[in-house]
Structure formats: structure tokens, C-alpha cells
Write a protein that holds these residues in place. Sequence first.
Motif, PDB file in Angstrom:
ATOM      1  N   ARG A   1     -30.736   3.032 -30.871  1.00 28.71           N
ATOM      2  CA  ARG A   1     -30.284   4.420 -30.963  1.00 28.71           C
ATOM      3  C   ARG A   1     -31.462   5.359 -30.761  1.00 28.71           C
ATOM      4  O   ARG A   1     -32.592   5.054 -31.125  1.00 28.71           O
ATOM      5  CB  ARG A   1     -29.641   4.690 -32.325  1.00 28.71           C
ATOM      6  N   ILE A   2     -31.173   6.527 -30.197  1.00 26.57           N
ATOM      7  CA  ILE A   2     -32.192   7.549 -30.029  1.00 26.57           C
ATOM      8  C   ILE A   2     -32.158   8.556 -31.175  1.00 26.57           C
ATOM      9  O   ILE A   2     -33.102   9.324 -31.380  1.00 26.57           O
ATOM     10  CB  ILE A   2     -31.999   8.268 -28.672  1.00 26.57           C
ATOM     11  N   GLU A   3     -31.058   8.537 -31.957  1.00 23.82           N
ATOM     12  CA  GLU A   3     -30.872   9.549 -32.992  1.00 23.82           C
ATOM     13  C   GLU A   3     -32.013   9.641 -34.002  1.00 23.82           C
ATOM     14  O   GLU A   3     -32.352  10.757 -34.429  1.00 23.82           O
ATOM     15  CB  GLU A   3     -29.536   9.321 -33.728  1.00 23.82           C
ATOM     16  N   PRO A   4     -32.625   8.516 -34.424  1.00 24.74           N
ATOM     17  CA  PRO A   4     -33.742   8.656 -35.365  1.00 24.74           C
ATOM     18  C   PRO A   4     -34.880   9.525 -34.818  1.00 24.74           C
ATOM     19  O   PRO A   4     -35.419  10.377 -35.537  1.00 24.74           O
ATOM     20  CB  PRO A   4     -34.203   7.208 -35.584  1.00 24.74           C
ATOM     21  N   LEU A   5     -35.226   9.347 -33.543  1.00 21.83           N
ATOM     22  CA  LEU A   5     -36.284  10.165 -32.948  1.00 21.83           C
ATOM     23  C   LEU A   5     -35.835  11.615 -32.819  1.00 21.83           C
ATOM     24  O   LEU A   5     -36.612  12.542 -33.110  1.00 21.83           O
ATOM     25  CB  LEU A   5     -36.668   9.609 -31.574  1.00 21.83           C
ATOM     26  N   VAL A   6     -34.590  11.815 -32.398  1.00 24.95           N
ATOM     27  CA  VAL A   6     -34.061  13.181 -32.282  1.00 24.95           C
ATOM     28  C   VAL A   6     -34.084  13.870 -33.649  1.00 24.95           C
ATOM     29  O   VAL A   6     -34.484  15.031 -33.769  1.00 24.95           O
ATOM     30  CB  VAL A   6     -32.620  13.156 -31.718  1.00 24.95           C
ATOM     31  N   GLY A   7     -33.671  13.140 -34.679  1.00 22.79           N
ATOM     32  CA  GLY A   7     -33.628  13.720 -36.013  1.00 22.79           C
ATOM     33  C   GLY A   7     -35.004  14.072 -36.559  1.00 22.79           C
ATOM     34  O   GLY A   7     -35.210  15.166 -37.109  1.00 22.79           O
ATOM     35  N   LEU A   8     -35.958  13.180 -36.391  1.00 20.22           N
ATOM     36  CA  LEU A   8     -37.297  13.403 -36.942  1.00 20.22           C
ATOM     37  C   LEU A   8     -38.064  14.508 -36.212  1.00 20.22           C
ATOM     38  O   LEU A   8     -38.965  15.120 -36.789  1.00 20.22           O
ATOM     39  CB  LEU A   8     -38.104  12.095 -36.897  1.00 20.22           C
TER      40      LEU A   8
END
Length: 338
Positions: free
Chosen positions: A16-23
Amino acid sequence: MGVVVPFEEKETGQARIEPLVGLTGADMERVNAMILSRTGSEVAMIPEVANHLISSGGKRLRPMLTLATATLCDYHGDGHVKLAASVEFMHTATLLHDDVVDESDMRRGKLAARMLWGNEASVLVGDFLLGQAFRMMVEVGSLRALDILSTAATVIAEGEVMQLAFAKNTETTEDEYLSVIRGKTAELFAAACEVGPVIANSSKAHAAACRSYGLNLGIAFQLIDDALDYGGVDSKLGKNTGDDFREGKITLPVVLSFRRGSEAERAFWRRTLQDGEIEDGDFEEARVIMRRHKALDDTIERAEHYAKMAKDALGLFPASAMKDALNEAVDFCVARAH
């Protein structure tokens, strides 16, 4: 404009890319605001052309990497925001220039800027964005970061010229092609990642590790794009499959297919890519030949090799949420092909 466009949910297993987007989300809002303010000009055509591409749904992965590696190295300050915006402007400028060189009609599912405003405007607005990028770099006040990104601009241009030299040349070797994408694509990933630890005054080892991460991720990213152009689905690509084929581009699946093919198959590649004589059904035939010689599978396998190198480069850093997010971003980029 000014909003990060989220990645679509895709069938990518656990990647998933969401962790990087979120951080990086809070800082990316500042980057987007910076991008919006720096595209302003009294010359009305400049923001019109720039915003057409900037607001068209790009993933903003490169500036996210600048923010992420700065955070990974415990940076405290505002310089990473301007450098991330600079990276995005450099990327946007190369896209504007690329579409003119490649005579592309579409970009990110929309008409390319050159189709709406002409080649001259596209090139000149690209130059404007490069100028703004360098202004922001100077404002940060890091001579080393300026050196890294200005060197990247030179290497990217060299990669573009090298690609022109190999254009439609079916005799291109794998090593030659990898040299092209190291310059044309991977160098900006590398520079985007390297400036983070540099402005954080991190060690040379940390800066080198982040650069290695970016360089190898960039190569993997481009190889997956190469494979997707022949084996992907239009709705997931943001462009039409077969664009590389129709534009006569020599990419790794072509290089492998040409080397492994029969004389009749080589004649097919010469006719379609070298001579530009494309007939109905040729794209499907190209895909049949590639499957026959496992060219797409092997392109993806090579991408996975570079992806592993990218993740190994981060082994120097202690465990953290950002390190995990950067590793998962590598997996996500490769998983687009599955």
C-alpha cells in the motif's frame, strides 16, 4: 489544484502507498500550496499551461520522497517543503518537454498541453517551471542540495538526448537502455531522496543510502511502466496501453524480445518500430511475441531485483514508521504489474 490526488485502490496484495501518503500528508499540503503560489504569473498562459498538467492527477511520488527522507533523518525546518516543490516542478517541466519531443497527444488521460497551446508554449512553460524550481532551491540556502538537484537536471537532459540517439533503434542493448532510464527517470528519484538527508545535515552514509534507495526505486518504477504499456489495463495506467509501441519507443520488453526472437520477429520489430509502419493487429502481435519470449515476465523480474536493492539501501536506518512506509512504497510500485 493544491490537493494531493490519492492513489487508487488497486489489487496489489498487501502493498500500500497509504502509509507514505499519510506520514507526509501535512507537509504535502504545504508543498501543494507552494506549487500553487509559484505557478502564478502576469502572463496568463503560464499558469494555464502549468496548472493543466499539475492539477491532472499526478501521484506526486517524487516530492513525497523528499519529505519522507528528510523526516527519516530527523530534519526540523521548512527547507524540505521548498525542495519537494522544486522536485515536482522539475518533473512537470520534463513531462512538458517530453510530450513535445515524443509528439504525444495524451498525458495522464487528458490532452497533452502541446495539443491545446502548442509546442512552443509547452517548452517555454517548462522552462519557466525549471526557473522557479531553481529559485526555490536557492532560497533554501543549501549549496549541496542545489548542487544535487542542478546536477540531476543536467543528467536528466543527457538521458533525454541519449534516448533520442537510441530512438527507433532495435539494436539497442539492455545496458544502453538501462543507461537511458538511469538518466531520464531514476536520477530525479535519486536526487529527490538525497536532498532530504543533506538538509538534515545527516551523515554521508545516510545520504548515500537514500540516494541508492531513490535510484533503484526509479529504475524499478520505469521498468514496471515499460511492462504495463504492453501488459497493463488502460484504466490503471492513466494512459492508453500501446503508447510506447505507437511512438516507436525502444523499451526493455522490446529489447528482450528482439534479442531472443527469430529473424521474422526481428523483421516485425524493424517494420513497426524502426520504420514506423504499423498495421491493424500489430500491437496484439507485439504482445504475443513478448509473451512467447517471456519479455514482460523478465522485465518485471528485473524490476523486482532493483526494488530489493532499494529496500536493502534503507537497512542502514533504525526501525521506524517512515522506514516501513518507504519500503512499502517500493512494494506498491512493483505490485502495479500484478
